[in-house]
Scaffold this motif. Structure first.
Motif, short mmCIF file in Angstrom:
data_model
loop_
_atom_site.label_atom_id
_atom_site.label_comp_id
_atom_site.label_asym_id
_atom_site.label_seq_id
_atom_site.Cartn_x
_atom_site.Cartn_y
_atom_site.Cartn_z
N LEU A 57 81.41 -42.94 42.54
CA LEU A 57 80.85 -41.72 41.96
C LEU A 57 79.66 -41.99 41.06
O LEU A 57 79.68 -42.94 40.28
CB LEU A 57 81.92 -41.00 41.12
N LYS A 58 78.64 -41.13 41.15
CA LYS A 58 77.53 -41.21 40.21
C LYS A 58 78.01 -41.01 38.78
O LYS A 58 77.55 -41.68 37.85
CB LYS A 58 76.47 -40.15 40.55
N ALA A 59 78.93 -40.07 38.60
CA ALA A 59 79.43 -39.79 37.25
C ALA A 59 80.12 -41.01 36.66
O ALA A 59 80.02 -41.27 35.46
CB ALA A 59 80.39 -38.60 37.28
N LEU A 60 80.82 -41.77 37.50
CA LEU A 60 81.49 -42.98 37.02
C LEU A 60 80.46 -44.05 36.66
O LEU A 60 80.64 -44.80 35.70
CB LEU A 60 82.46 -43.49 38.09
N ILE A 61 79.37 -44.10 37.43
CA ILE A 61 78.28 -45.03 37.10
C ILE A 61 77.69 -44.67 35.74
O ILE A 61 77.48 -45.55 34.89
CB ILE A 61 77.19 -44.99 38.18
N ASN A 62 77.44 -43.38 35.49
CA ASN A 62 76.89 -42.97 34.21
C ASN A 62 77.84 -43.33 33.07
O ASN A 62 77.42 -43.78 32.00
CB ASN A 62 76.63 -41.46 34.20
N ASP A 63 79.13 -43.13 33.30
CA ASP A 63 80.13 -43.43 32.29
C ASP A 63 80.19 -44.93 32.02
O ASP A 63 80.20 -45.38 30.87
CB ASP A 63 81.49 -42.91 32.78
N VAL A 79 71.57 -53.65 31.77
CA VAL A 79 72.48 -52.86 32.60
C VAL A 79 71.66 -51.73 33.22
O VAL A 79 71.05 -50.94 32.50
CB VAL A 79 73.66 -52.30 31.78
N VAL A 80 71.64 -51.66 34.55
CA VAL A 80 70.78 -50.70 35.25
C VAL A 80 71.62 -49.82 36.17
O VAL A 80 72.36 -50.33 37.02
CB VAL A 80 69.71 -51.44 36.09
N GLY A 81 71.53 -48.51 35.98
CA GLY A 81 72.15 -47.57 36.91
C GLY A 81 71.20 -47.27 38.05
O GLY A 81 69.97 -47.23 37.86
N TRP A 82 71.75 -47.06 39.26
CA TRP A 82 70.89 -46.81 40.42
C TRP A 82 71.51 -45.71 41.28
O TRP A 82 72.47 -45.95 42.01
CB TRP A 82 70.71 -48.09 41.24
N HIS A 83 70.99 -44.51 41.13
CA HIS A 83 71.36 -43.40 42.02
C HIS A 83 70.27 -42.35 41.93
O HIS A 83 69.24 -42.58 41.28
CB HIS A 83 72.75 -42.84 41.70
N GLY A 84 70.47 -41.22 42.54
CA GLY A 84 69.41 -40.22 42.66
C GLY A 84 68.88 -39.68 41.35
O GLY A 84 67.75 -39.19 41.29
N ASP A 85 69.70 -39.73 40.29
CA ASP A 85 69.26 -39.18 39.00
C ASP A 85 68.56 -40.20 38.12
O ASP A 85 68.14 -39.88 37.01
CB ASP A 85 70.48 -38.61 38.25
N ILE A 86 68.45 -41.45 38.58
CA ILE A 86 67.82 -42.51 37.79
C ILE A 86 66.33 -42.57 38.13
O ILE A 86 65.94 -42.47 39.29
CB ILE A 86 68.47 -43.88 38.08
N SER A 87 65.49 -42.73 37.12
CA SER A 87 64.03 -42.71 37.33
C SER A 87 63.58 -43.90 38.17
O SER A 87 64.18 -44.98 38.13
CB SER A 87 63.32 -42.74 35.98
N SER A 88 62.50 -43.70 38.91
CA SER A 88 61.95 -44.77 39.76
C SER A 88 61.48 -45.96 38.94
O SER A 88 61.58 -47.11 39.37
CB SER A 88 60.77 -44.22 40.58
#
Length: 723
Positions: A57-63, A79-88
């Motif tokens: 889940l994206k939400a779990l990644i954010n958490d 620590v880097v998150g990578w999904h559709g809501d993360i900036s390029s």
């Protein structure tokens, strides 16, 4: 340190073995994995290493990003998150300097392979670990098969075997979980299973009777006109209102999770409970939470639960079943039978986290009134008995093992196209080696693989050049370049809901939309003002009255062991200690029916021109049994507990003998009349023989059904009952 954290250090710190860490929710699994992993990164930082953390889940990644960032800040490990809501810009920064912890979903990892295949060797050259969170959420699904393939492909790009670490709170069979994490290498996986679970469980199951349909028809549920009084036009005779009243009474003033079995009911209960707060002039304590809501609306519910300065309850789907941090929960509510024992265990892990607190489960079961012609499943109070059986199994510590035998040939199609895109072309031999001989699709045989490549060519998904290299075909090129390609599974076509220019979220639409139609969404009522079919947008304004939108349910296939326990519940004569008076009366009715029909001694009941077959098998085997009976000439329907057969007792027994003589591998014959085998995303591109094998492996348990038929035939010959 907790037991799992202590045991994880020696097996993880040297990055030389695969590990599964299984522990209850909030038992510190993330720290158990990352304390030794980060220690390894610090001790071997020339060159700096990286960790690939894969989450469902994206939400779990954010958490987890917030949690790991706090842990890594002083260590100077990014620590880097990578999904559709993360900036390029943040993504490019990691690609340039691939160090630290990368948090990613399978779909985003797939996109990396397709779009950046040529540069991945540099990205993964210093990769030290692959961590899979919520491992149980992947096993047995198309997405899980995709994940297995992606992990193997990461190792191919990195040029070496990488330690895989699986984290989960709910794993019914550790060996199956190990086989999933490392196919063909199960004996190399170290399993760490926490024993720190001294939680006391408090349970109450409440039973309700649905009013007869004739009474329900007296007053429509949906408001007939815009200005109607919703309190007068909605039918208060349904038990949902009584359940909403009870929930409001017992949950106010505390943090809780409420799980109905459909998104539609999430919306209905959120609306009803909010309205009760408004009626009492109190601040709203009840928030909807499901995957079709916008990120802002979901985060409102999460923040309300975490804030701690005001009581909050979330009415939710499986979106809050996984490990997103929402703070301390007092009570978990289940409306209708739980999807599975494993799911119930996962949900209950949210409750009773504080020292000295009990885990609290409140379950609400709705049953139909018995009339002439009531189905056998209604007479046996299927929903209530299933809920009781699941709670009994939960108390004993049993839950469903993962169903991991699926071929998932649909996902193989996606992975073939993905590798071709990643490498700019691939030979059939390379695809066979990387995906089947050494990869995740070992159950696919070479003749079927050859047929599959031919079928992909016929569908213009691939073409072969003069050198033998396989390349994307006309159709394949178009599909690979579409964002939906990265997902291994399909989802309903969704429309965005917009009010005053602000997006409320999205909703799958399976029924016609009309202007002025009323719906419930986000726990509030809206009126449709306009529908843009081209842009798939629904313009709404706030409104009174309305019926919830038609969402798909969240039901799951019932396991054989659950049905066996249901039989034990019905055969038992002792009172059930954790049900209320209404549920007790319903269970008593069901037990009397069980005894009067002799279901402890026989499996087939004749009534008029019909027979009822009660196998006490799970849904995979029962569905197969119905299909096999159809195949040998009987017309029948599966209603859960019972298979209703349009035949006499002697004809039914003869048909079971015929079923017992069938060959489970003769799928061409057995599935010849099945018309809806296209279940997964790429099934349309499969050759018929592989489609049948894939469908049967995922949806049916043909072997168990045939063995059951053989046992009945043998018992009939010997003149004995086979309970």
């Amino acid at each position: 340190m907790r037991d799992a954290q202590e045991w994880a250090v020696p097996v993880l710190v040297d990055a030389d073995q695969d590990v599964i860490i299984a522990a209850a929710t909030a038992a510190g699994k993330t720290e158990a994995a990352f304390l030794p992993i980060l220690t390894h990164l610090l001790n071997h930082n020339d060159p700096p290493g990286s960790v690939l953390y894969i989450s469902p889940l994206k939400a779990l990644i954010n958490d987890q990003w917030g949690r790991l960032s706090r842990l890594c800040e002083q260590l100077e490990i990014p620590v880097v998150g990578w999904h559709g809501d993360i900036s390029s810009s943040k993504k490019h920064r990691f690609l340039k300097s691939s160090e630290g912890v990368l948090l990613i979903t399978p779909e985003s990892l797939e996109a990396l392979f397709v779009n950046r295949g040529s540069s991945l060797a540099g990205v993964f050259q210093n990769l030290r670990y692959i961590v899979v969170d919520e491992l149980h959420a992947f096993i047995g699904s198309e997405r899980g098969k995709q994940l297995q393939s992606l992990m193997h492909r990461v190792e191919l790009v990195a040029g070496r075997r990488l330690p895989r670490v699986g984290l989960s709170a709910t794993l019914g069979d550790m060996r199956l979980a190990a086989e999933f994490l490392r196919p063909a290498g199960v004996d190399t996986v170290t399993v760490i299973e926490s024993k720190n679970s001294n939680q006391t469980l408090q349970v109450q199951i409440r039973g309700y009777i649905q009013p007869p349909m004739s009474e329900l028809r007296k007053t429509p549920i949906q408001s007939p006109d815009e200005d109607g009084d919703e309190d007068e036009t909605e039918n208060k005779a349904t038990p949902d209102f009584a359940i909403a009243d009870h929930l409001y009474k017992v949950l106010r003033g505390s943090n809780n999770l409420i799980f109905p079995n459909s998104r539609r009911q999430v919306e209905w209960y959120a609306d009803q409970l909010r309205r009760r707060c408004e009626k009492d002039g109190a601040p709203n304590e009840f928030w909807p939470h499901h995957g079709s809501l916008s990120k802002d609306l979901r985060e409102q519910a999460e923040h309300a639960l975490k804030a701690g300065n005001q009581a909050a309850s979330a009415i939710c789907t499986t979106t809050l079943e996984l490990g997103i941090d929402i703070g301390s929960i007092k009570t978990v509510v289940q409306i209708g039978p739980p999807p599975s024992v494993a799911s119930l265990r996962q949900r209950l892990g949210r409750s009773g986290r504080r020292p000295g607190e009990n885990a609290v489960l409140r379950a609400y079961c709705k049953e139909s009134p018995l009339i002439d012609g009531s189905s056998l499943s209604d007479q046996l109070r299927q929903g209530l008995v299933q809920t009781i059986a699941m709670v009994r199994l939960l108390i004993r510590g049993w839950f469903e093992p993962p169903r991991a035998q699926g071929v998932h040939a649909s996902t193989l199609v996606q992975q073939i196209l993905s590798i071709i895109a990643q490498c700019g072309g691939a030979s059939a031999a390379d695809l066979w080696k990387s995906l089947i001989a050494e990869g995740a699709f070992s159950k696919v045989e070479k003749p079927d693989f050859v047929k599959l490549l031919r079928s992909l060519g016929e569908h213009e998904l691939i073409v072969q050049d003069s050198s033998g290299l396989l390349l994307p075909g006309t159709v394949g090129e178009r599909l690979i370049n579409h964002y939906e390609f990265y997902s291994a599974f399909t989802s309903d076509e969704e429309f965005r809901l917009v009010c005053d220019g602000k997006a409320l979220g999205s909703v799958p639409v399976s029924r016609p939309l009309t202007k002025d139609q009323r719906i419930i969404f986000g726990g509030r009522r809206w009126q449709v003002r306009d529908v843009d079919l081209q842009a798939k947008v629904i313009i709404v304004t706030a409104a009174r009255g309305g019926a919830p939108p038609q969402f798909d349910g969240l039901g799951a296939m019932v396991h054989d062991t659950v049905r066996e326990e249901m039989r034990a519940v019905l055969a038992d004569t002792t009172p059930c200690q954790f049900i209320d008076r209404g549920a007790h009366d319903l269970l008593d009715e069901a037990r009397k029916t069980f005894v009067s029909l002799g279901l402890g001694e026989r499996y087939i009941i004749e009534s008029g021109s019909k027979c009822y077959l009660i196998s006490w098998l799970g849904d995979h085997a029962n569905d197969a049994l119905r299909l096999l009976l159809n195949h040998v000439g009987l017309s029948c329907d599966n209603s859960g507990l019972a298979i209703e057969i349009d035949a006499s007792l002697s004809r039914t027994q003869a048909a079971l003998e015929d079923v017992g003589r069938l060959d489970a591998g003769d799928l061409d014959s057995i599935l010849a009349n099945v018309e809806n085998m296209l279940r997964e995303k790429w099934d349309w591109a499969l050759p018929e023989s592989l489609l049948m094998k894939s469908f049967a492996s995922i949806s049916l348990d043909i072997s168990t059904a045939i063995v059951f038929a053989q046992r009945q035939s043998l018992a009939k010959q010997n003149g004995v009952a086979t309970p």
